[in-house]
Motif scaffolding. Structure first.
Motif, short mmCIF file in Angstrom:
data_model
loop_
_atom_site.label_atom_id
_atom_site.label_comp_id
_atom_site.label_asym_id
_atom_site.label_seq_id
_atom_site.Cartn_x
_atom_site.Cartn_y
_atom_site.Cartn_z
N ALA A 147 46.95 26.69 17.82
CA ALA A 147 46.66 27.35 16.54
C ALA A 147 46.31 28.79 16.85
N ASP A 148 46.53 29.65 15.90
CA ASP A 148 46.10 31.05 16.03
C ASP A 148 46.59 31.70 17.33
N GLY A 149 47.78 31.32 17.78
CA GLY A 149 48.34 31.93 18.98
C GLY A 149 47.75 31.43 20.29
N VAL A 150 46.93 30.39 20.21
CA VAL A 150 46.33 29.83 21.43
C VAL A 150 46.85 28.41 21.62
N LEU A 151 47.35 28.14 22.82
CA LEU A 151 47.79 26.80 23.19
C LEU A 151 46.85 26.32 24.29
N ALA A 152 46.28 25.14 24.12
CA ALA A 152 45.29 24.66 25.10
C ALA A 152 45.48 23.18 25.34
N PHE A 153 45.20 22.76 26.57
CA PHE A 153 45.17 21.33 26.84
C PHE A 153 44.21 21.01 27.97
N GLY A 154 43.72 19.77 27.95
CA GLY A 154 42.75 19.33 28.95
C GLY A 154 43.12 17.96 29.46
N SER A 155 42.64 17.63 30.64
CA SER A 155 43.07 16.39 31.28
C SER A 155 41.88 15.50 31.62
N GLY A 186 52.79 29.44 26.07
CA GLY A 186 53.05 28.57 27.20
C GLY A 186 53.81 29.24 28.34
N ASP A 187 54.21 30.50 28.14
CA ASP A 187 54.92 31.20 29.22
C ASP A 187 54.02 31.32 30.45
N SER A 188 52.72 31.46 30.23
CA SER A 188 51.78 31.46 31.36
C SER A 188 50.46 30.82 30.92
N PHE A 189 49.82 30.17 31.88
CA PHE A 189 48.54 29.51 31.62
C PHE A 189 47.46 30.07 32.54
N ILE A 190 46.22 30.03 32.06
CA ILE A 190 45.09 30.26 32.95
C ILE A 190 44.24 28.98 32.95
N THR A 191 43.56 28.77 34.07
CA THR A 191 42.66 27.64 34.18
C THR A 191 41.29 28.06 33.70
N VAL A 192 40.79 27.41 32.67
CA VAL A 192 39.46 27.74 32.13
C VAL A 192 38.38 27.02 32.93
N SER A 193 38.63 25.77 33.30
CA SER A 193 37.66 25.03 34.10
C SER A 193 38.36 23.92 34.86
N ASN A 194 37.87 23.63 36.05
CA ASN A 194 38.29 22.44 36.79
C ASN A 194 37.18 21.39 36.84
N ASN A 195 36.10 21.67 36.12
CA ASN A 195 34.91 20.85 36.36
C ASN A 195 34.29 20.26 35.11
N LEU A 196 35.08 20.15 34.04
CA LEU A 196 34.56 19.49 32.86
C LEU A 196 34.59 17.97 33.08
N PRO A 197 33.85 17.22 32.26
CA PRO A 197 34.01 15.76 32.30
C PRO A 197 35.42 15.40 31.84
N PRO A 198 35.82 14.15 32.02
CA PRO A 198 37.14 13.74 31.53
C PRO A 198 37.31 14.15 30.06
N ILE A 199 38.44 14.80 29.76
CA ILE A 199 38.63 15.41 28.45
C ILE A 199 39.37 14.44 27.52
N TYR A 200 38.76 14.21 26.36
CA TYR A 200 39.35 13.32 25.36
C TYR A 200 40.12 14.08 24.28
N SER A 201 39.60 15.25 23.89
CA SER A 201 40.28 15.97 22.80
C SER A 201 40.12 17.47 22.96
N VAL A 202 41.14 18.18 22.52
CA VAL A 202 41.13 19.65 22.52
C VAL A 202 41.69 20.09 21.16
N ARG A 203 40.92 20.85 20.41
CA ARG A 203 41.38 21.39 19.13
C ARG A 203 41.10 22.87 19.09
N VAL A 204 42.10 23.65 18.70
CA VAL A 204 41.94 25.09 18.59
C VAL A 204 41.70 25.42 17.12
N GLY A 205 40.74 26.31 16.86
CA GLY A 205 40.58 26.74 15.48
C GLY A 205 39.14 26.76 15.04
#
Lengths: 392, 95
Positions: free
Chosen positions: A353-361, A373-392
């Protein structure tokens, strides 16, 4: 307001915001609790978190101050007295030559899991649950009621309120995503037509896609074109293992579906589906899908490596994007790990949404792209297991 | 007049109901269910943390009257007596 990324994890709710040119995650609440789905009601700005407390059960939590403080919603989701569903369980049976039996029974419903929340104009809020409930509010969440026509749908054995026995078998099967061990069906996708909140699509594991066009009074299967190619009855109306559906905000006739058996696209409001998998390009199995809010032909997936292994494909993690309704796909790898990557991305953990594409694992990695999606940055490698990601 | 009992809560519950923390929690009730109803009046929403929507004690929650674990997990009809201590805590289930 600048874009925020709301992240539900196994150990709490996180909010990710950009400051000084960097996306920074912070624990926003519910530390230690499972946060299955966190989203902002676009009509009111209120944040909603769907929690699973383990010992203390599933709870709806809200924040009216952007996540600074949270409180249990005044109205919690509860199945009404007399709500029952048809359950199918394997049990130990020494009398059977196989040692086990298969028992069909009607069970009283109690809330096992809050799985997804969807919003419409005019105070409409919908919550999907396990076992198989769609709860609706028409007053902005001050009260919720089970949608009885869907609960008592003929595909589930009809009206079991007050009945001692089901009139027919259920076509809704279970999902292992249930908390507490029950293998019951669950509603994980809700798409409220932004033009008309009486039109709602929901998707069920495991049954398929179902639609109402009259505000929830009647419900109809929308699985034409879906193919159950792993079963003896490939063109069955029910039994589809839809993993997630998402509807285009500005072109609501365009709907995307990641299914257990492939990727499907509808350009006619779910009347018919077309398989757009390209297994030779790695686009086939996976859980999430997200569609561009302004362009219904543009969508992103995070393919997984077959239903047997359920992790990133050999050769690295990538996002697949189509700009032409699934005719062609691009593999987007720039900035994503390309060796020893075992990320699994759950059905609610990819969004744009709003020009931001995000996903977590499930391995606690959060990736963000601001160029489609042409390029990604890693925001964190140390979050708990990710259940949901919503932009907005 | 129903008996008055003392209620001891696991600190885990204080996180959700901070107004119950640090107070001498004495309520009236003839059964465990009535004791829970009395706490619900002090802390709305409390009962749904302890029981599901059908009134059954949640699988991984335990209630003791004195040293005795409640027997009726379905309706919490176990009787309590004057000055009993009712303890509510999470079961240590899991690793």
């Amino acid at each position: 307001m600048a874009a925020q990324i709301l992240v539900g994890t196994r150990k709490g709710t996180f909010i990710v915001e950009k400051s000084d040119g960097r996306w920074r995650p912070r624990l926003a609440g519910h530390a230690g609790a499972g946060s299955n789905f966190v989203a902002r009601d676009p009509y009111t700005g209120r944040l909603w978190a769907l929690l699973g407390h383990g010992h203390w059960g599933a709870k709806l939590s809200c924040s009216d101050d952007g996540g600074a403080t949270w409180a249990d919603a005044a109205a919690q989701i509860k199945y009404p007295e007399g709500a029952k569903y048809i359950a199918q369980d394997m049990y130990e049976d020494e009398a059977s030559e196989y040692g086990v039996g298969w028992r069909i029974s009607t069970k009283p419903a109690t809330l096992a899991k809050l799985w997804v929340i969807g919003f419409g104009p005019g105070g409409r809020i919908f919550v999907g649950t396990i076992p198989g409930g769609l709860f609706e509010s028409r007053d902005g969440g001050a009260s919720f009621e089970l949608n009885r026509p869907l609960w008592s749908h003929e595909s589930r054995g009809g009206d079991l309120f007050g009945a001692t026995e089901a009139k027919s078998e259920t076509k809704w099967f279970g999902t292992p995503a249930s908390e507490g061990g029950d293998f019951a069906a669950g509603i994980h996708s809700i798409a409220v037509d932004p033009r008309d909140p009486d039109r709602v699509l929901v998707a069920v594991s495991t049954a398929g896609v179902i639609e109402t066009r009259d505000g929830g009074q009647t419900w109809h299967p929308r699985n034409k074109g879906m193919l159950l190619d792993h079963t003896p009855e490939p063109d069955a109306e029910w039994g589809h293992d839809t993993h997630f559906i998402e509807q285009c905000r500005d072109q609501p006739e365009h709907i995307w579906q990641q299914n257990h058996v492939g990727v499907y696209y509808s350009s006619d409001g779910a009347e018919t589906w077309r398989k757009v998998s390209r297994p030779e390009q790695g686009v086939h199995f996976g859980f999430p899908v997200t569609v561009d809010p302004t362009n219904g032909r543009r969508a992103w997936l995070v393919p997984g490596r077959s239903d047997q292994e359920r992790m990133a494909l050999e050769g690295g993690l990538f996002v697949a994007r189509t700009d032409d309704g699934g005719e062609t796909w691009q593999q987007l790898r720039n900035g994503l790990p390309q060796e020893a990557a075992f990320d699994v991305v759950y059905r609610h953990a990819l969004h744009n949404a709003d020009g931001v594409l995000a996903f977590g694992s499930t391995t606690g990695n959060l990736y963000v792209s601001e160029d489609g999606g042409d390029s990604f940055i890693t925001v964190s490698n140390n979050l708990p297991p990710i259940y949901s990601v919503r932009v907005g | 007049m129903p008996p008055t009992v003392s209620v001891r809560l696991t600190p885990h519950l204080h996180r959700f109901f901070p107004n119950l923390e640090g107070r001498d929690l004495r309520v009236q009730g003839a059964t465990v269910a009535e004791v829970l109803a009395a706490i619900e009046a002090l802390a709305p929403g409390f009962g749904f943390y302890i029981c599901d929507e059908r009134g059954r004690l949640r699988t991984h929650v335990n209630i003791f009257v004195g040293k005795q674990m409640v027997r009726d997990r379905r309706a919490l009809s176990d009787a309590v007596a004057e000055n009993d201590t009712v303890s509510i805590l999470q079961a240590l289930s899991g690793g």
